[in-house]
Design an enzyme around this catalytic site. Sequence first.
Site, PDB file in Angstrom:
ATOM      1  N   ASP A 127       0.772  -1.192   0.033  1.00  0.00           N
ATOM      2  CA  ASP A 127       0.075   0.146   0.070  1.00  0.00           C
ATOM      3  C   ASP A 127       0.755   1.297   0.024  1.00  0.00           C
ATOM      4  O   ASP A 127       1.985   0.998   0.287  1.00  0.00           O
ATOM      5  CB  ASP A 127      -0.708   0.036   1.247  1.00  0.00           C
ATOM      6  CG  ASP A 127      -1.975   1.301   1.328  1.00  0.00           C
ATOM      7  OD1 ASP A 127      -2.330   1.658   0.303  1.00  0.00           O
ATOM      8  OD2 ASP A 127      -1.869   1.883   2.424  1.00  0.00           O
ATOM      9  N   SER A 128       0.184   2.378  -0.146  1.00  0.00           N
ATOM     10  CA  SER A 128       1.023   3.511  -0.282  1.00  0.00           C
ATOM     11  C   SER A 128       1.435   3.937   1.329  1.00  0.00           C
ATOM     12  O   SER A 128       2.489   4.630   1.639  1.00  0.00           O
ATOM     13  CB  SER A 128       0.214   4.616  -0.636  1.00  0.00           C
ATOM     14  OG  SER A 128      -1.107   4.894   0.233  1.00  0.00           O
ATOM     15  N   TYR A 150      -0.302   8.213  -2.237  1.00  0.00           N
ATOM     16  CA  TYR A 150      -0.276   7.769  -3.647  1.00  0.00           C
ATOM     17  C   TYR A 150      -1.646   8.595  -4.434  1.00  0.00           C
ATOM     18  O   TYR A 150      -1.467   9.014  -5.905  1.00  0.00           O
ATOM     19  CB  TYR A 150      -0.495   6.264  -3.991  1.00  0.00           C
ATOM     20  CG  TYR A 150       0.708   5.650  -3.708  1.00  0.00           C
ATOM     21  CD1 TYR A 150       1.942   6.225  -3.276  1.00  0.00           C
ATOM     22  CD2 TYR A 150       0.534   4.097  -4.209  1.00  0.00           C
ATOM     23  CE1 TYR A 150       3.046   5.249  -3.372  1.00  0.00           C
ATOM     24  CE2 TYR A 150       1.700   3.304  -4.294  1.00  0.00           C
ATOM     25  CZ  TYR A 150       2.900   4.167  -3.525  1.00  0.00           C
ATOM     26  OH  TYR A 150       3.891   3.346  -3.437  1.00  0.00           O
ATOM     27  N   GLY A 151      -2.527   8.899  -3.810  1.00  0.00           N
ATOM     28  CA  GLY A 151      -4.051   9.346  -4.341  1.00  0.00           C
ATOM     29  C   GLY A 151      -3.890  10.738  -5.079  1.00  0.00           C
ATOM     30  O   GLY A 151      -4.370  11.104  -5.788  1.00  0.00           O
ATOM     31  N   CYS A 195      -3.983  -0.870  -2.100  1.00  0.00           N
ATOM     32  CA  CYS A 195      -4.025   0.516  -2.597  1.00  0.00           C
ATOM     33  C   CYS A 195      -4.853   0.492  -3.760  1.00  0.00           C
ATOM     34  O   CYS A 195      -4.557   0.192  -4.805  1.00  0.00           O
ATOM     35  CB  CYS A 195      -2.667   1.266  -2.574  1.00  0.00           C
ATOM     36  SG  CYS A 195      -2.895   2.933  -2.864  1.00  0.00           S
ATOM     37  N   ASN A 196      -5.966   1.150  -3.503  1.00  0.00           N
ATOM     38  CA  ASN A 196      -6.953   1.316  -4.942  1.00  0.00           C
ATOM     39  C   ASN A 196      -6.380   2.468  -5.702  1.00  0.00           C
ATOM     40  O   ASN A 196      -6.465   2.278  -7.001  1.00  0.00           O
ATOM     41  CB  ASN A 196      -8.292   2.230  -4.067  1.00  0.00           C
ATOM     42  CG  ASN A 196      -9.495   1.182  -3.649  1.00  0.00           C
ATOM     43  OD1 ASN A 196     -10.039   0.879  -4.443  1.00  0.00           O
ATOM     44  ND2 ASN A 196      -9.290   0.769  -2.421  1.00  0.00           N
ATOM     45  N   GLU A 207      -6.382   9.410   9.314  1.00  0.00           N
ATOM     46  CA  GLU A 207      -5.075   9.385   9.847  1.00  0.00           C
ATOM     47  C   GLU A 207      -4.698  10.317  11.142  1.00  0.00           C
ATOM     48  O   GLU A 207      -3.899   9.701  11.977  1.00  0.00           O
ATOM     49  CB  GLU A 207      -4.052   9.659   8.893  1.00  0.00           C
ATOM     50  CG  GLU A 207      -3.999   8.566   7.691  1.00  0.00           C
ATOM     51  CD  GLU A 207      -2.691   8.756   6.733  1.00  0.00           C
ATOM     52  OE1 GLU A 207      -2.211   9.431   6.890  1.00  0.00           O
ATOM     53  OE2 GLU A 207      -2.661   7.544   6.068  1.00  0.00           O
ATOM     54  N   CYS A 260     -11.158   2.995  -1.239  1.00  0.00           N
ATOM     55  CA  CYS A 260      -9.945   3.355  -0.630  1.00  0.00           C
ATOM     56  C   CYS A 260      -9.544   2.457   0.709  1.00  0.00           C
ATOM     57  O   CYS A 260     -10.432   2.088   1.616  1.00  0.00           O
ATOM     58  CB  CYS A 260     -10.152   4.775  -0.413  1.00  0.00           C
ATOM     59  SG  CYS A 260      -8.629   5.511   0.569  1.00  0.00           S
ATOM     60  N   THR A 261      -8.411   2.304   0.934  1.00  0.00           N
ATOM     61  CA  THR A 261      -7.873   1.715   1.996  1.00  0.00           C
ATOM     62  C   THR A 261      -8.379   2.052   3.502  1.00  0.00           C
ATOM     63  O   THR A 261      -8.695   1.370   4.568  1.00  0.00           O
ATOM     64  CB  THR A 261      -6.395   1.514   2.306  1.00  0.00           C
ATOM     65  OG1 THR A 261      -5.881   2.837   2.117  1.00  0.00           O
ATOM     66  CG2 THR A 261      -5.672   0.771   1.267  1.00  0.00           C
ATOM     67  N   HIS A 262      -8.721   3.369   3.559  1.00  0.00           N
ATOM     68  CA  HIS A 262      -8.735   4.011   4.909  1.00  0.00           C
ATOM     69  C   HIS A 262     -10.625   3.876   5.186  1.00  0.00           C
ATOM     70  O   HIS A 262     -10.742   4.076   6.165  1.00  0.00           O
ATOM     71  CB  HIS A 262      -8.374   5.594   4.931  1.00  0.00           C
ATOM     72  CG  HIS A 262      -6.927   5.499   4.811  1.00  0.00           C
ATOM     73  ND1 HIS A 262      -6.109   5.133   3.973  1.00  0.00           N
ATOM     74  CD2 HIS A 262      -6.382   6.489   5.681  1.00  0.00           C
ATOM     75  CE1 HIS A 262      -4.957   5.449   4.063  1.00  0.00           C
ATOM     76  NE2 HIS A 262      -4.886   6.366   5.130  1.00  0.00           N
TER      77      HIS A 262
HETATM   78  N1  DGL Z   1      -3.923   3.850  -0.146  1.00  0.00           N
HETATM   79  C1  DGL Z   1      -4.793   4.864  -0.808  1.00  0.00           C
HETATM   80  C2  DGL Z   1      -5.833   4.335  -1.581  1.00  0.00           C
HETATM   81  O1  DGL Z   1      -6.486   3.315  -1.226  1.00  0.00           O
HETATM   82  C3  DGL Z   1      -5.129   6.071   0.140  1.00  0.00           C
HETATM   83  C4  DGL Z   1      -4.021   6.763   0.817  1.00  0.00           C
HETATM   84  C5  DGL Z   1      -3.213   7.362  -0.472  1.00  0.00           C
HETATM   85  O2  DGL Z   1      -3.720   8.463  -1.156  1.00  0.00           O
HETATM   86  O3  DGL Z   1      -1.945   7.140  -0.495  1.00  0.00           O
HETATM   87  O4  DGL Z   1      -6.341   4.785  -2.530  1.00  0.00           O
END
Ligand code: DGL
Length: 274
Positions: free
Chosen positions: A11-12, A43-44, A74-75, A155, A187-189
């Site tokens: 993941d990011s 990463y978003g 990560c999406n 976060e 999204c992961t979060h």
């Molecule tokens: N992990 C990213 C996602 O699922 C969210 C956090 C990021 O932007 O890196 O898109």
Amino acid sequence: MKSNQPIGIFDSGIGGLTVAKAVKDVLPNESIIYFGDTAHLPYGDKSTAAIQAYSVRIAELLLKQKCKVILIACNSASSAAYDLVTEYVGKKAKVFDVINPTVDFIREHYQDENVGLIGTKQTVSAGVYARKIAELKQNIQFKSLATPLLVPMIEEGIYDDDISRNIIGKYLNDPTLESIKSLILGCTHYPIIKEQIRTHYASLNKEVEIIDSAETVALTLKSFLEYNQLINKEKSPIERFLVSDFTESFEKTTKIFFNKEVDLELLSIWDELN
Ligand code: DGL
């Protein structure tokens, strides 16, 4: 591929621990090597080219650890780099992203429906969910909305108070999502605010089903391992959690995403892992 090889998840950052947790919940005996690219987070907001470069390099690291599966948690990375990582990995491991299992789930369970998605700017603007859902050729009206405030909010540990309720409400009340009957948490979060999203819709007497891509991919992975007789049978599975940049706040935040604090090891994506 051998059953005792670990599952690599990347993941990011540490948000992908929601996916690692979903995997551990359904596959408790699997060894896991988790890589969170905290040095390049988020990463978003990154370009597709940058995310592709990071993702391929992380896949290389996980392959060197003999992972039988590489799961892109990560999406944003799934949107930008799944095809490239799959090509790079070839037959050395099975690659999963979080988008394809979710689209398969929609194909099976939702036919004539209005489906919504919330995700990062990268996930929404890449349009991969939109394209894949359109390719199903079902009568699905798909709407997506970038909700960039949600990642930093979660976060910071702000996900169950007036501030978070206002931000979640502002996004979910956006006209784009007005007529949806189900909502993909892209999204992961977002699994962290699943209950708050449910409460929001309940307060409006609206029935919207929540599709959690972390759960969907974990179940898809389980079926794959069972079908291919790759379930780990050895005792004492290992768990390693690597990050490319370390601060104590990352370590503390792991609890939000994995339900327990974990020991993070520091490793630059350009270093080798022992
Ligand atoms: N992990 C990213 C996602 O699922 C969210 C956090 C990021 O932007 O890196 O898109």
